[in-house]
Write an enzyme that holds these catalytic residues in place. Structure first.
Site, mmCIF file in Angstrom:
data_model
loop_
_atom_site.group_PDB
_atom_site.id
_atom_site.type_symbol
_atom_site.label_atom_id
_atom_site.label_comp_id
_atom_site.label_asym_id
_atom_site.label_seq_id
_atom_site.Cartn_x
_atom_site.Cartn_y
_atom_site.Cartn_z
ATOM 1 C CD GLU A 1 -2.878 -1.383 2.355
ATOM 2 O OE1 GLU A 1 -3.476 -0.894 1.789
ATOM 3 O OE2 GLU A 1 -2.695 -2.009 3.129
HETATM 4 N N1 MCN Z 1 7.248 -7.909 -0.180
HETATM 5 C C1 MCN Z 1 8.708 -8.994 -0.584
HETATM 6 N N2 MCN Z 1 8.557 -8.426 1.107
HETATM 7 C C2 MCN Z 1 8.827 -7.555 0.891
HETATM 8 C C3 MCN Z 1 6.990 -6.870 1.618
HETATM 9 C C4 MCN Z 1 6.293 -7.728 0.696
HETATM 10 O O1 MCN Z 1 8.522 -9.923 -1.008
HETATM 11 N N3 MCN Z 1 9.994 -6.827 2.203
HETATM 12 C C5 MCN Z 1 5.597 -8.938 -0.912
HETATM 13 C C6 MCN Z 1 4.868 -10.213 -0.654
HETATM 14 O O2 MCN Z 1 5.541 -11.224 -0.344
HETATM 15 C C7 MCN Z 1 3.814 -9.505 -0.952
HETATM 16 C C8 MCN Z 1 3.424 -8.339 -1.598
HETATM 17 O O3 MCN Z 1 4.822 -8.751 -1.614
HETATM 18 O O4 MCN Z 1 3.688 -10.520 -2.005
HETATM 19 C C9 MCN Z 1 2.883 -7.847 -0.911
HETATM 20 O O5 MCN Z 1 2.895 -7.953 0.376
HETATM 21 P P1 MCN Z 1 2.272 -6.299 1.658
HETATM 22 O O6 MCN Z 1 2.433 -5.825 1.350
HETATM 23 O O7 MCN Z 1 2.226 -7.895 2.500
HETATM 24 O O8 MCN Z 1 0.501 -6.298 1.194
HETATM 25 P P2 MCN Z 1 0.162 -7.995 1.481
HETATM 26 O O9 MCN Z 1 0.052 -9.535 0.897
HETATM 27 O O10 MCN Z 1 -0.955 -8.119 2.059
HETATM 28 O O11 MCN Z 1 -1.450 -8.133 0.052
HETATM 29 C C10 MCN Z 1 -2.123 -6.966 0.763
HETATM 30 C C11 MCN Z 1 -2.136 -5.884 0.054
HETATM 31 C C12 MCN Z 1 -3.466 -5.059 0.006
HETATM 32 S S1 MCN Z 1 -3.687 -4.533 1.441
HETATM 33 C C13 MCN Z 1 -3.704 -4.276 -1.194
HETATM 34 S S2 MCN Z 1 -4.651 -3.297 -1.629
HETATM 35 C C14 MCN Z 1 -3.282 -4.902 -2.707
HETATM 36 C C15 MCN Z 1 -1.579 -4.763 -2.058
HETATM 37 O O12 MCN Z 1 -1.492 -6.062 -1.536
HETATM 38 N N4 MCN Z 1 -4.048 -4.933 -3.807
HETATM 39 C C16 MCN Z 1 -3.195 -5.318 -4.206
HETATM 40 N N5 MCN Z 1 -1.526 -5.817 -3.734
HETATM 41 C C17 MCN Z 1 -2.379 -5.554 -4.453
HETATM 42 N N6 MCN Z 1 -1.724 -6.167 -6.146
HETATM 43 C C18 MCN Z 1 -2.295 -6.993 -7.107
HETATM 44 N N7 MCN Z 1 -1.536 -7.057 -8.252
HETATM 45 N N8 MCN Z 1 -3.515 -6.305 -7.327
HETATM 46 C C19 MCN Z 1 -4.362 -6.409 -6.196
HETATM 47 O O13 MCN Z 1 -5.670 -6.427 -5.854
#
Ligand code: MCN
Ligand code: FES
Ligand code: FES
Length: 906
Positions: free
Chosen positions: A868
């Protein structure tokens, strides 16, 4: 009827269809070629693209009568298969081109036609092609897709080999921080990744097709609903209204204790009142879609139309009636108090800036419309398959409403074509539950894009006034704010969202004294659901634009003013706690050369240009990871003869839950020396996977990453022998040891109460510094974003492709938020393009990403989230850049050309 001889993917066949049938339907429903997806259904998105006699066509607007005898058709299934991939499919995997994957087949088919005509296109020609052929992607920001086509072309020309771009990870090496390709990529690029509508075609023959009777006004009393004629329509099995709901007929919005309502304001099928356009009044269930539609037309609804309050100020007016009788339209209030009273500081400060702002009702615009199905299993449990990204929450929220015990409701997430947060709210789950419980049949329901846009939750508009003060050296002293959240008619999570107003207003800066009041307002416009950033883009827009206004008053460059005031060791967030790490200084240093160069470039161009002006804007971007307070997640790991199976409910919007889970598990299980292929994933199925919490609040990577790590560690612990080596699967079985281990992790956090708002709510934060470079056309007011740069710190990068993908996608949604996107006019904002979705030529081809990786204390590997933050304030950077270019300060979004032009004229 028509009979046609056709060659489809190289095989001759004979097809009998109706003249008016759409080619997309024939391919998908008659031939089972479900690789071709249907998004908009009206020719706007390109997800249904196929090749007809060598030409690219959108199959959703191609009628069978126009398909000539002996035509040759190629669909994604004919472009390449998993054992014989087309260079485009390889390149798409390598560049992370398939996030949710819903647009992927359409893009690959489209690009194939381009490369068949021209195997050496320029980047601009690729962009022109996708623009002309209307290929839309909501996840990737387009840049990785152009990268993919360029590499595919090189592969086809023989200039490079696959090994030059497919970076193989050496055996035994860590996957952490690499560009290891996500497990689902292969299925996504070959069109074999089944989404909800694809599974819908494979349901048992007794499945009923559901269609909704929906309100076409925004506020009304329901006088009567007459279903008798509809029930007589041939093929209609039943027509259900609120009377057929076995439970309380309410979604539980999980209201805060201080909410003036009870959180039970959202009906499943509206009974007494219509609260917004699209509200569901009846469900028609039929043997097929056509009969269901015919039934819908025959339901008679009598309404007494009431005045509709379509925004917060109108609903707050003194003479406004209560939308939910008995609950005031302003149903939740909170305030923040950090440090000293601000009023005397504002009076005596050397510099004060004040302004009012509006961030609009941004539509999510996933390319896959909402879809799902439900049935009762042999044990009497209600099983619902949907796009839910909060499966355990949603089961809890709908159980009583449909008349089931919470423990008897199970939600399974289908492969999902993007949600961007709208699926943090239940949408069709309860309707499906009601229908299957009333009939005993499996039930399938899909929305078209019109329903997706008009009848799913939206970003809630914020109406904000904000004031900031600085001393004569330019140090921030105080902030005051007041924000009203237009949450539509349904309260679920509206209180939580309003809380984000004080958690992120002024985030990133040491502001010692803060006062502010926020409120949630019930209106009759689209209900508020989460949208990527959830409150942060709404409140950081005011604070990041006001910072610029204050910098100007102080007489400092916006970069330097920010640099002076950002968090440094010992500083505290707006909620009065220390942030997890202090990394903003490093990010500013990374961004500084880009900013300086951009300023020079803009100055140069401004000297030469009369009709166009160029400018640069900068913002801090911040968002927290987690649900407020002690957020918890669970996972399991099980030893198998093949390796290890890992289970969690890390719901996947498209962000890469699979690669996240795999990487955490692979890293933690290193002592077992497993190949990635030996780790199986079982995800997002309540019948099998534990409660990992929702994929909202960018929490999963940190929180469920930890839970997954804990589960794998517990398994390792059990496998460990006294000599430090590990038991094999056979040894574990022989010794009668348990093979499956659970892991749980809880954030060491505290809530921020609505009174005062002070606390330590998030397990981690994501930080960014965004630089936007724009061109403003002085004759038309049109803004073009020429370049975006984001310097980010998301802690340890778990998967580089996933994180890059998040950054590109988030930034481009920020361009839409700044310049074009809205859901306000119910007559106009009803299609993807009319809602202002950025097309490829609306976004720059130059998006620069930079990282620092400050290890986070609350994650076992030092990571925070990523999803986000890139949408926290890029829109404010663009708005600041417009001001820098031409002196027009747009404070009410979106900055449509006419708004900028009006400012120029002033
Ligand atoms: N990640 C990583 N290294 C980090 C942080 C994150 O590799 N230091 C990777 C994670 O493994 C994950 C991705 O990045 O694959 C996002 O991680 P994170 O921020 O923890 O988010 P969530 O998995 O909880 O996903 C939710 C978030 C939200 S709240 C929305 S809204 C959202 C989003 O992710 N909607 C999406 N990304 C999106 N991406 C796509 N393509 N489509 C959506 O609808
Ligand atoms: Fe056919 Fe969108 S263009 S589904
Ligand atoms: Fe393009 Fe999701 S990957 S819409």
């Amino acid at each position: 009827m028509l009979k046609k001889s056709l060659t489809i993917n190289g095989t001759k066949t004979i097809l009998v269809t109706e003249a008016e049938d759409k080619l997309s339907d024939v391919l998908r429903k008659q031939l089972g070629l479900t690789g071709t997806k249907v998004g908009c259904g009206i020719g706007e998105c390109g997800s249904c693209s196929v090749i007809l006699n060598g030409k690219l066509v959108r199959s959703c607007i191609t009628r069978m009568k126009k398909v000539e005898e002996n035509s040759e058709i190629i669909t994604i299934e004919g472009v390449g298969t998993k054992d014989r991939l087309h260079p485009l499919q390889i390149a798409w995997m390598v560049h992370g081109g398939a996030q949710c994957g819903y647009c992927t087949p359409g893009f690959i088919v489209s690009a194939k036609v381009l490369l068949d005509q021209n195997d050496n296109p320029t980047r601009e020609e690729v962009r022109e092609w996708f623009q002309k052929n209307r290929n839309l992607c909501r996840c990737t920001g387009y840049k990785p897709l152009v990268d993919s086509v360029m590499d595919a072309a090189k592969l086809m020309r023989g200039e490079i080999e696959v090994k030059d771009i497919w970076k193989k990870i050496p055996e035994g090496a860590s996957l952490m921080g690499t560009e290891y390709i996500r497990p689902s990529a292969l299925a996504k690029v070959t069109g074999t990744w089944d989404f909800g509508a694809d599974l819908g075609l494979k349901l048992p023959s007794n499945t009923l097709h559901a269609k909704l009777v929906q309100a076409d006004v925004s506020h009304a009393n329901i006088i009567s609903i007459d279903t008798s004629e509809a029930e007589q329509v041939p093929g209609v099995y039943a027509v259900l209204t609120y009377k057929d709901v076995k439970g309380t007929n309410r979604i539980n919005g999980l209201a805060f204790p201080t909410n003036k309502g009870d959180g039970l304001d959202r009906p499943i099928l509206n009974d007494k009142k219509v609260f917004q356009f699209g509200d569901a009044l009846a469900i028609v269930l039929a043997e097929n879609e056509k009969a269901a539609h015919a039934g819908v037309d025959k339901v008679k609804v009598e309404l007494e139309v009431l005045p509709a309050y379509m925004n917060a100020p109108d609903a707050m007016a003194e003479d406004a009636i209560e939308i939910h009788p008995g609950t005031p339209n302003v149903y939740f209030e909170n305030y923040v108090a950090k440090g000293e009273e601000t009023a005397p500081i504002m009076e005596s400060a050397s510099y004060v800036a004040e302004d009012s702002f509006y961030v609009q009702r941004q539509p999510h615009l996933p390319i896959e419309p909402d879809v799902g199905f439900a049935y009762v299993d042999d044990d009497g449990k209600l099983i619902i398959h949907s796009k839910s990204i909060a499966i355990h929450f949603h089961a809890l929220m709908i159980a009583e409403g449909v008349g089931m015990k919470p423990e008897d409701v199970y939600i399974v997430q289908n492969n999902t074509g993007g949600t961007f947060g709208y699926k943090f709210s239940p949408t069709i789950e309860a309707l499906l539950g009601v229908a299957t419980l009333a009939t005993g049949h499996p039930v399938y329901l899909e929305f078209n894009m019109f329903q997706q846009i008009t009848y799913t939750g939206k970003r809630s508009p914020f109406w904000t006034t904000m004031k900031m003060a600085a001393d004569k050296e330019g140090k921030l002293l105080a902030m005051e704010s007041d924000w009203s959240v237009d949450h539509g008619p349904y309260s679920e999570f509206g209180d939580l969202l309003t809380q984000r107003g004080f958690q992120f207003g002024g985030a990133g800066y040491q502001i010692p004294n803060i006062r502010g009041n926020g409120r949630t307002v019930c209106t009759n416009h689209g209900w508020g659901s989460a949208f990527r950033g959830y409150g942060s883009p709404e409140i950081m827009f005011p604070s990041e634009v006001l910072i610029d206004e204050l910098a100007e008053k102080v007489g400092m460059d916006p970069f330097e003013f920010r640099y002076k005031n950002i968090y440094r060791e010992g500083d505290t967030t707006p909620t009065g706690c220390q942030p997890d790490v202090y990394c903003l200084e490093g990010l500013f240093e990374k961004a500084r050369p880009v900013y300086d160069e951009a300023k020079k470039k803009a100055a140069r161009k401004n000297e030469e240009s009369k009709d166009k002006k160029y400018g640069v804007g900068i913002t801090v971007n911040i968002y927290g990871c987690g649900l407020d307070g002690p957020d918890t997640s669970e996972a399991w790991a099980e030893l198998t003869p093949k390796g290890v199976t890992v289970g969690n409910s890390w719901e996947d919007h498209g962000q890469g839950a699979d690669i996240g889970t795999l990487t955490y598990a692979h890293e933690t299980l290193k002592p077992l020396n497993l190949k990635p292929e030996q780790i199986d994933l079982v995800m997002n199925d309540m019948t099998k996977t534990p409660n990992s919490g929702p994929s909202g609040g960018s929490r999963q990577n940190l929180v469920t990453g930890n839970a997954t790590t804990a589960a794998c560690r517990n398994l390792l612990e059990a496998m460990k022998k006294e000599d430090g080596t590990y038991r094999t699967y056979e040894e574990m079985v022989q010794e009668g040891l348990e093979l499956k281990y659970y892991g749980k992790w809880t954030a060491p956090c505290t809530d921020t109460p609505p009174e005062g708002g002070q606390g330590n709510p998030f397990a981690g934060y994501m930080y960014g510094v965004c630089v936007a470079e724009v061109e403003v056309d002085l004759n038309t007011g049109k803004t073009t974003v020429e370049k975006m740069t984001l310097a980010s710190d998301v802690g340890t990068i778990i998967n580089k492709l996933a994180v890059d993908g998040q950054m590109y996608g988030g930034l481009v949604q920020g361009i839409g938020l700044a310049l074009s996107e809205d859901f306000d006019d119910l007559k106009k904002h009803t299609t993807l393009t009319r809602c202002g979705i950025p097309q490829i030529k609306d976004v720059p081809d130059v998006i620069q990403l930079m990282y620092t990786e400050t290890k986070r204390p609350n994650n076992f590997y030092g990571a925070s989230g990523a999803g986000e933050m890139p949408l926290a304030a890029p829109h404010a950077a663009i708005i600041n850049a417009i001001y820098n270019a031409c002196g027009v300060r747009v404070t009410h979004l979106p900055a449509l050309p006419e708004k900028v032009l009006a400012g120029l004229k002033k």
